[in-house]
Write a protein that holds these residues in place. Structure first.
Motif, mmCIF file in Angstrom:
data_model
loop_
_atom_site.group_PDB
_atom_site.id
_atom_site.type_symbol
_atom_site.label_atom_id
_atom_site.label_comp_id
_atom_site.label_asym_id
_atom_site.label_seq_id
_atom_site.Cartn_x
_atom_site.Cartn_y
_atom_site.Cartn_z
ATOM 1 N N THR A 94 0.842 -1.192 0.000
ATOM 2 C CA THR A 94 0.000 0.000 0.000
ATOM 3 C C THR A 94 0.872 1.235 0.000
ATOM 4 N N GLU A 95 0.589 2.136 -0.927
ATOM 5 C CA GLU A 95 1.306 3.406 -0.987
ATOM 6 C C GLU A 95 0.709 4.350 0.045
ATOM 7 N N ILE A 96 1.569 5.006 0.814
ATOM 8 C CA ILE A 96 1.114 5.952 1.834
ATOM 9 C C ILE A 96 1.844 7.266 1.618
ATOM 10 N N ALA A 97 1.083 8.314 1.334
ATOM 11 C CA ALA A 97 1.656 9.641 1.116
ATOM 12 C C ALA A 97 1.561 10.445 2.401
ATOM 13 N N LEU A 98 2.641 11.144 2.738
ATOM 14 C CA LEU A 98 2.629 12.107 3.833
ATOM 15 C C LEU A 98 2.844 13.475 3.212
ATOM 16 N N VAL A 99 1.844 14.345 3.359
ATOM 17 C CA VAL A 99 1.930 15.704 2.832
ATOM 18 C C VAL A 99 2.209 16.629 4.003
ATOM 19 N N VAL A 100 3.395 17.229 4.006
ATOM 20 C CA VAL A 100 3.786 18.164 5.056
ATOM 21 C C VAL A 100 3.347 19.562 4.614
ATOM 22 N N GLY A 101 2.603 20.238 5.480
ATOM 23 C CA GLY A 101 2.037 21.527 5.111
ATOM 24 C C GLY A 101 0.662 21.351 4.488
ATOM 25 N N ALA A 102 -0.074 20.360 4.967
ATOM 26 C CA ALA A 102 -1.330 19.963 4.347
ATOM 27 C C ALA A 102 -2.456 20.983 4.492
ATOM 28 N N SER A 103 -2.319 21.959 5.365
ATOM 29 C CA SER A 103 -3.399 22.938 5.513
ATOM 30 C C SER A 103 -3.173 24.183 4.651
ATOM 31 N N GLY A 104 -2.052 24.255 3.966
ATOM 32 C CA GLY A 104 -1.770 25.394 3.098
ATOM 33 C C GLY A 104 -2.431 25.250 1.740
ATOM 34 N N ILE A 105 -2.213 26.225 0.886
ATOM 35 C CA ILE A 105 -2.845 26.235 -0.433
ATOM 36 C C ILE A 105 -2.424 25.025 -1.262
#
Length: 79
Positions: A2-13
């Motif tokens: 399973t691919e798992i993405a972590l987006v840092v800064g997820a509340s920004g534009i």
């Protein structure tokens, strides 16, 4: 796997747009890291301040991302 993405800064534009695109157009699990996560349905919220290493380590415990997207910035005195 399973691919798992972590987006840092997820509340920004950029980060909020990226989390939505990944969640809607891939089969990946998507986690969004921000100080105060307010994320779309289906996104795993991860609350942490990048300038607090202990809190960051605690927030990321048990999360094993396969992909990392850094979409955050920090205001600098030189700007």
């Amino acid at each position: 796997m399973t691919e798992i993405a972590l987006v840092v800064g997820a509340s920004g534009i950029v980060g909020s747009a990226l989390t939505r695109v990944l969640a809607e157009h891939t089969n990946w699990k998507v986690a969004g890291l921000s100080r105060r996560p307010d994320l779309a349905a289906g996104i795993i919220p991860v609350a942490a301040d990048l300038q607090d290493p202990a809190a960051l380590a605690s927030a990321l415990a048990g999360l094993a991302p396969t992909h990392l997207f850094i979409t955050t910035w920090s205001r600098q005195a030189s700007e």
